[in-house]
Every structure is written in C-alpha cells, then in structure tokens.
Design a protein around this motif. Structure first.
Motif, PDB file in Angstrom:
ATOM      1  N   THR A 169       0.835  -1.204   0.000  1.00  0.00           N
ATOM      2  CA  THR A 169       0.000   0.000   0.000  1.00  0.00           C
ATOM      3  C   THR A 169       0.868   1.252   0.000  1.00  0.00           C
ATOM      4  OG1 THR A 169      -1.460  -1.232   1.468  1.00  0.00           O
ATOM      5  CG2 THR A 169      -1.904   1.126   1.230  1.00  0.00           C
ATOM      6  N   ILE A 170       0.475   2.226  -0.812  1.00  0.00           N
ATOM      7  CA  ILE A 170       1.183   3.509  -0.805  1.00  0.00           C
ATOM      8  C   ILE A 170       0.360   4.500   0.013  1.00  0.00           C
ATOM      9  CG2 ILE A 170       2.164   5.370  -2.202  1.00  0.00           C
ATOM     10  CD1 ILE A 170       2.035   3.309  -4.567  1.00  0.00           C
ATOM     11  N   GLU A 171       1.008   5.059   1.009  1.00  0.00           N
ATOM     12  CA  GLU A 171       0.341   6.015   1.901  1.00  0.00           C
ATOM     13  C   GLU A 171      -0.149   7.233   1.108  1.00  0.00           C
ATOM     14  OE1 GLU A 171       1.779   8.999   5.421  1.00  0.00           O
ATOM     15  OE2 GLU A 171       3.055   7.261   5.010  1.00  0.00           O
ATOM     16  N   ALA A 172      -1.297   7.777   1.518  1.00  0.00           N
ATOM     17  CA  ALA A 172      -1.826   8.973   0.848  1.00  0.00           C
ATOM     18  C   ALA A 172      -1.049  10.210   1.312  1.00  0.00           C
ATOM     19  CB  ALA A 172      -3.300   9.145   1.162  1.00  0.00           C
ATOM     20  N   PRO A 173      -0.601  11.044   0.366  1.00  0.00           N
ATOM     21  CA  PRO A 173       0.090  12.276   0.758  1.00  0.00           C
ATOM     22  C   PRO A 173      -0.905  13.357   1.165  1.00  0.00           C
ATOM     23  CG  PRO A 173       0.025  12.124  -1.630  1.00  0.00           C
ATOM     24  CD  PRO A 173      -0.683  10.904  -1.102  1.00  0.00           C
ATOM     25  N   LYS A 174      -0.392  14.450   1.726  1.00  0.00           N
ATOM     26  CA  LYS A 174      -1.234  15.614   2.007  1.00  0.00           C
ATOM     27  C   LYS A 174      -1.741  16.207   0.698  1.00  0.00           C
ATOM     28  CE  LYS A 174       1.130  18.714   4.377  1.00  0.00           C
ATOM     29  NZ  LYS A 174       1.841  19.542   5.401  1.00  0.00           N
ATOM     30  N   THR A 175      -2.704  17.103   0.780  1.00  0.00           N
ATOM     31  CA  THR A 175      -3.190  17.759  -0.440  1.00  0.00           C
ATOM     32  C   THR A 175      -2.972  19.271  -0.414  1.00  0.00           C
ATOM     33  OG1 THR A 175      -5.399  17.835   0.536  1.00  0.00           O
ATOM     34  CG2 THR A 175      -4.961  16.037  -0.986  1.00  0.00           C
ATOM     35  N   GLU A 176      -2.798  19.833   0.785  1.00  0.00           N
ATOM     36  CA  GLU A 176      -2.626  21.290   0.907  1.00  0.00           C
ATOM     37  C   GLU A 176      -1.339  21.598   1.663  1.00  0.00           C
ATOM     38  OE1 GLU A 176      -4.500  23.546  -0.452  1.00  0.00           O
ATOM     39  OE2 GLU A 176      -6.087  22.176  -1.128  1.00  0.00           O
ATOM     40  N   TRP A 177      -0.682  22.686   1.253  1.00  0.00           N
ATOM     41  CA  TRP A 177       0.550  23.067   1.945  1.00  0.00           C
ATOM     42  C   TRP A 177       0.546  24.500   2.471  1.00  0.00           C
ATOM     43  CZ3 TRP A 177       0.673  18.840  -1.210  1.00  0.00           C
ATOM     44  CH2 TRP A 177       1.315  17.724  -0.686  1.00  0.00           C
ATOM     45  N   GLY A 178      -0.396  25.300   2.042  1.00  0.00           N
ATOM     46  CA  GLY A 178      -0.469  26.655   2.591  1.00  0.00           C
ATOM     47  C   GLY A 178       0.462  27.663   1.948  1.00  0.00           C
ATOM     48  N   SER A 179       1.676  27.223   1.585  1.00  0.00           N
ATOM     49  CA  SER A 179       2.605  28.133   0.888  1.00  0.00           C
ATOM     50  C   SER A 179       3.633  27.299   0.127  1.00  0.00           C
ATOM     51  CB  SER A 179       3.322  29.056   1.875  1.00  0.00           C
ATOM     52  OG  SER A 179       4.305  28.332   2.593  1.00  0.00           O
ATOM     53  N   SER A 180       4.267  27.944  -0.850  1.00  0.00           N
ATOM     54  CA  SER A 180       5.315  27.274  -1.628  1.00  0.00           C
ATOM     55  C   SER A 180       6.455  26.864  -0.710  1.00  0.00           C
ATOM     56  CB  SER A 180       5.867  28.213  -2.703  1.00  0.00           C
ATOM     57  OG  SER A 180       4.819  28.742  -3.470  1.00  0.00           O
ATOM     58  N   LEU A 181       6.788  27.750   0.220  1.00  0.00           N
ATOM     59  CA  LEU A 181       7.889  27.453   1.143  1.00  0.00           C
ATOM     60  C   LEU A 181       7.569  26.212   1.970  1.00  0.00           C
ATOM     61  CD1 LEU A 181      10.606  28.151   2.456  1.00  0.00           C
ATOM     62  CD2 LEU A 181       9.395  29.721   3.985  1.00  0.00           C
ATOM     63  N   ASN A 182       6.349  26.135   2.477  1.00  0.00           N
ATOM     64  CA  ASN A 182       5.928  24.959   3.245  1.00  0.00           C
ATOM     65  C   ASN A 182       6.095  23.680   2.458  1.00  0.00           C
ATOM     66  OD1 ASN A 182       5.063  25.028   5.895  1.00  0.00           O
ATOM     67  ND2 ASN A 182       3.187  26.137   5.361  1.00  0.00           N
ATOM     68  N   ALA A 183       5.652  23.703   1.200  1.00  0.00           N
ATOM     69  CA  ALA A 183       5.725  22.511   0.355  1.00  0.00           C
ATOM     70  C   ALA A 183       7.185  22.101   0.163  1.00  0.00           C
ATOM     71  CB  ALA A 183       5.056  22.770  -0.995  1.00  0.00           C
ATOM     72  N   PHE A 184       8.047  23.069  -0.164  1.00  0.00           N
ATOM     73  CA  PHE A 184       9.446  22.716  -0.420  1.00  0.00           C
ATOM     74  C   PHE A 184      10.189  22.326   0.851  1.00  0.00           C
ATOM     75  CE2 PHE A 184       8.796  23.879  -4.747  1.00  0.00           C
ATOM     76  CZ  PHE A 184       9.740  23.126  -5.424  1.00  0.00           C
ATOM     77  N   GLN A 185       9.771  22.892   1.988  1.00  0.00           N
ATOM     78  CA  GLN A 185      10.375  22.439   3.252  1.00  0.00           C
ATOM     79  C   GLN A 185       9.990  20.996   3.546  1.00  0.00           C
ATOM     80  OE1 GLN A 185       9.146  25.748   5.757  1.00  0.00           O
ATOM     81  NE2 GLN A 185      11.277  26.359   6.076  1.00  0.00           N
ATOM     82  N   ASP A 186       8.736  20.648   3.240  1.00  0.00           N
ATOM     83  CA  ASP A 186       8.286  19.254   3.390  1.00  0.00           C
ATOM     84  C   ASP A 186       9.076  18.335   2.458  1.00  0.00           C
ATOM     85  OD1 ASP A 186       6.402  19.595   5.351  1.00  0.00           O
ATOM     86  OD2 ASP A 186       4.741  18.733   4.185  1.00  0.00           O
TER      87      ASP A 186
END
Ligand code: FE2
Ligand code: FE2
Length: 175
Positions: free
Chosen positions: A72-89
C-alpha cells in the motif's frame, strides 16, 4: 541470490520511492491549484524521477532472483499553505529517504553483498543531488519571503526544468 532481509528492505525502498512520486505529484497538483505552473512543472518532473528510482530497484530485485512485493502507498497531504511549506516538506522527505538509503548500504555491507552495495551507490550520489536541489529552492523561497514578484521569478525559473533526455529509459533499462 538476495538475502531475505535485504530483499525486504529493498521492497520497502520501492514503496518509499513510489510514495515520493505520489507526494511530489500531490505537490504538483497543489501548485496547479495556486496557478504556479512553473512550480507544478518542477514537481511533475520530480515525480517522474521518483518513479524511475522505484523502477531501478524493481529491476535490481528481479535480476538478483528476488521477489518484488508491492505494498500500500500512503496517501500524501493535499494542501501546503505556501510554496515554502511545500518545499520544506520535500526537503525533510528527501532527508528521510537519504537515511533509508544509508541504512540499506549498511545492511548490504553487513551481509557482504557487494553487488547490492555497488547498486546502492548510485542512490547515495543521487540523494546528495536531490537534497541540494530542493534545499536551494527552499533558500530562494526564504529570500523572497512570499513577495509576489519574487515568487513570479522563481516560478519562471522552475518552469524551465525539463526531464533529462532518455532518463526514464536509461534508469529503467540500464541495470
Ligand atoms: Fe528517489
Ligand atoms: Fe527523491
């Protein structure tokens, strides 16, 4: 033949690479929803690269007479709030993957599996590049502090990224 414990860990790594692809595709979709098509393009390509990593390990297990087992592949998040948040993740995720690769190299050494050790060195080098490229974008995003014109420039830059020619095939078929 692959030792059973190594086979199991390589299968876990296939899952981690597929999850990486899923995560970056989810980030691409998030950026699409924010009309940041350059960021989305960068993540699209990143997702494809992760699929090619999974494929490399898939081929290696088969070549060594092991058995690929997909989980099974875990489901990722769908929202990050900001570009910086996404790239930090993304950066945190790459650091986690680097840790997994290092553990695999340790296990290959422990089991005296020189072929696995040699195979995994490609991933060791790849992780250095991946961490560096993601962290570079994190630093740029910090520099512009969410300013519209700064984001616009980074979006244009990330829109230039293209899939290296023949990369998918080379990754899938070379080993
Ligand atoms: Fe990867
Ligand atoms: Fe990666």
């Amino acid at each position: 033949m692959l030792k059973e414990n190594l086979e199991e860990k390589l299968n876990e790594q296939i899952n981690a690479e597929l999850y990486s692809a899923y995560l970056y595709q989810a980030m691409a979709a998030y950026f699409e929803s924010e009309d940041l098509d350059g960021f989305a393009n960068w993540m699209d390509i990143q997702a494809q690269e992760e699929l090619s990593h999974a494929r490399k390990i898939y081929d290696f297990i088969n070549e060594r007479g092991g058995r690929v087992k997909l989980d099974t592949i875990e489901a990722p998040k769908t929202e990050w709030g900001s570009s910086l948040n996404a790239f930090q993740d993304a950066y945190a995720h790459e650091q986690k993957v680097t840790g997994m690769i290092n553990d695999l190299v340790d296990l290959a050494a422990q089991e005296n599996d020189h072929a696995a050790d040699s195979f995994l060195q490609w991933f060791v080098d790849e992780q250095v590049e991946e961490e560096d490229s993601v962290n570079t974008i994190v630093q740029k995003l910090k520099m512009v502090e969410g300013s519209g014109s700064g984001l616009y420039m980074i979006n244009n830059e990330l829109g230039q990224r293209t899939m290296p020619a023949g990369e998918e095939q080379a990754d899938g078929g070379e080993q």
